[in-house]
Scaffold this motif. Sequence first.
Motif, mmCIF file in Angstrom:
data_model
loop_
_atom_site.group_PDB
_atom_site.id
_atom_site.type_symbol
_atom_site.label_atom_id
_atom_site.label_comp_id
_atom_site.label_asym_id
_atom_site.label_seq_id
_atom_site.Cartn_x
_atom_site.Cartn_y
_atom_site.Cartn_z
ATOM 1 N N ALA A 151 0.829 -1.217 0.000
ATOM 2 C CA ALA A 151 0.000 0.000 0.000
ATOM 3 C C ALA A 151 0.865 1.269 0.000
ATOM 4 N N PRO A 152 1.860 1.392 0.888
ATOM 5 C CA PRO A 152 2.702 2.600 0.842
ATOM 6 C C PRO A 152 3.493 2.713 -0.463
ATOM 7 N N ILE A 153 3.878 1.580 -1.029
ATOM 8 C CA ILE A 153 4.614 1.604 -2.296
ATOM 9 C C ILE A 153 3.693 2.073 -3.420
ATOM 10 N N HIS A 154 2.461 1.610 -3.388
ATOM 11 C CA HIS A 154 1.481 2.057 -4.385
ATOM 12 C C HIS A 154 1.247 3.568 -4.265
ATOM 13 N N GLU A 155 1.126 4.063 -3.038
ATOM 14 C CA GLU A 155 0.951 5.510 -2.819
ATOM 15 C C GLU A 155 2.167 6.281 -3.341
ATOM 16 N N ALA A 156 3.346 5.752 -3.099
ATOM 17 C CA ALA A 156 4.568 6.408 -3.568
ATOM 18 C C ALA A 156 4.603 6.436 -5.091
ATOM 19 N N MET A 157 4.156 5.362 -5.728
ATOM 20 C CA MET A 157 4.113 5.332 -7.198
ATOM 21 C C MET A 157 3.161 6.403 -7.729
ATOM 22 N N GLN A 158 2.053 6.617 -7.042
ATOM 23 C CA GLN A 158 1.120 7.674 -7.456
ATOM 24 C C GLN A 158 1.779 9.046 -7.333
ATOM 25 N N LYS A 159 2.568 9.231 -6.286
ATOM 26 C CA LYS A 159 3.289 10.495 -6.125
ATOM 27 C C LYS A 159 4.325 10.683 -7.233
ATOM 28 N N VAL A 160 5.033 9.618 -7.577
ATOM 29 C CA VAL A 160 6.013 9.690 -8.666
ATOM 30 C C VAL A 160 5.311 10.074 -9.953
ATOM 31 N N ASN A 161 4.176 9.449 -10.218
ATOM 32 C CA ASN A 161 3.404 9.762 -11.418
ATOM 33 C C ASN A 161 2.965 11.226 -11.418
ATOM 34 N N MET A 162 2.501 11.721 -10.279
ATOM 35 C CA MET A 162 2.063 13.115 -10.167
ATOM 36 C C MET A 162 3.232 14.072 -10.431
ATOM 37 N N HIS A 163 4.387 13.798 -9.838
ATOM 38 C CA HIS A 163 5.551 14.660 -10.041
ATOM 39 C C HIS A 163 6.066 14.583 -11.475
ATOM 40 N N ALA A 164 6.011 13.402 -12.071
ATOM 41 C CA ALA A 164 6.451 13.258 -13.465
ATOM 42 C C ALA A 164 5.546 14.069 -14.391
ATOM 43 N N ARG A 165 4.247 14.012 -14.176
ATOM 44 C CA ARG A 165 3.310 14.804 -14.989
ATOM 45 C C ARG A 165 3.563 16.296 -14.797
ATOM 46 N N ALA A 166 3.804 16.699 -13.555
ATOM 47 C CA ALA A 166 4.087 18.112 -13.286
ATOM 48 C C ALA A 166 5.390 18.540 -13.959
ATOM 49 N N ALA A 167 6.385 17.654 -13.982
ATOM 50 C CA ALA A 167 7.660 17.979 -14.631
ATOM 51 C C ALA A 167 7.475 18.155 -16.130
ATOM 52 N N VAL A 168 6.699 17.280 -16.738
ATOM 53 C CA VAL A 168 6.433 17.404 -18.171
ATOM 54 C C VAL A 168 5.697 18.707 -18.445
ATOM 55 N N GLN A 169 4.664 18.997 -17.648
ATOM 56 C CA GLN A 169 3.899 20.225 -17.866
ATOM 57 C C GLN A 169 4.762 21.461 -17.655
ATOM 58 N N SER A 170 5.621 21.418 -16.650
ATOM 59 C CA SER A 170 6.513 22.546 -16.395
ATOM 60 C C SER A 170 7.453 22.776 -17.569
ATOM 61 N N SER A 171 7.995 21.700 -18.118
ATOM 62 C CA SER A 171 8.882 21.820 -19.281
ATOM 63 C C SER A 171 8.126 22.397 -20.475
ATOM 64 N N LEU A 172 6.915 21.919 -20.703
ATOM 65 C CA LEU A 172 6.098 22.454 -21.797
ATOM 66 C C LEU A 172 5.782 23.929 -21.578
ATOM 67 N N ASP A 173 5.505 24.294 -20.326
ATOM 68 C CA ASP A 173 5.216 25.699 -20.011
ATOM 69 C C ASP A 173 6.410 26.589 -20.321
ATOM 70 N N VAL A 174 7.613 26.133 -19.988
ATOM 71 C CA VAL A 174 8.814 26.925 -20.248
ATOM 72 C C VAL A 174 9.028 27.090 -21.748
ATOM 73 N N VAL A 175 8.865 26.000 -22.499
ATOM 74 C CA VAL A 175 9.035 26.086 -23.953
ATOM 75 C C VAL A 175 7.988 27.008 -24.557
ATOM 76 N N THR A 176 6.743 26.898 -24.099
ATOM 77 C CA THR A 176 5.685 27.784 -24.587
ATOM 78 C C THR A 176 5.968 29.226 -24.189
ATOM 79 N N TRP A 177 6.529 29.415 -23.009
ATOM 80 C CA TRP A 177 6.872 30.758 -22.549
ATOM 81 C C TRP A 177 7.920 31.370 -23.467
ATOM 82 N N LEU A 178 8.864 30.545 -23.902
ATOM 83 C CA LEU A 178 9.934 31.020 -24.777
ATOM 84 C C LEU A 178 9.424 31.445 -26.148
ATOM 85 N N ALA A 179 8.453 30.719 -26.655
ATOM 86 C CA ALA A 179 7.988 30.969 -28.024
ATOM 87 C C ALA A 179 6.466 31.030 -28.075
#
Length: 140
Positions: free
Chosen positions: A56-84
């Motif tokens: 159960a704690p490992i499953h919760e941690a995997m959900q957190k990893v997924n959430m942070h990975a999605r946020a990282a992708v969105q942040s990268s896209l935001d920076v690229v969009t900000w640039l151009a």
Amino acid sequence: MPHAADHEQAVEAARYALLRRLAYAMRHQMVVHLQPIGMILEVMERRLESPAPELAPIHEAMQKVNMHARAAVQSSLDVVTWLAPEDGQLIAAGAGVQECFDLLRSHLNFRGFAPRNEAAALSQPVSSSAIRGVLPAALL
């Protein structure tokens, strides 16, 4: 009398100089969500090494990893969009100021500055590319 090509070259040189100064802030913005992923994965690895790991704690941690990975992708896209931004794209002046502050906040805080957006209520539309070029240049 300067030629149009000389003017365009000067504008591009100014943009390049600004982007070099913004590189630290952009890099921070793009990787800020990746650091917690490494820490979460280390904890998960330790838990999985135990003889009878609780899933159960490992499953919760995997959900957190997924959430942070999605946020990282969105942040990268935001920076690229900000640039151009799209040509002719408009933004409310207050929102444009906030975008610039969001990008530069950590960079300026590390240098002892505490920027404060007092233009948040300004709704006058301005060019996205103009405010993203002028305001950071003025602040830096």
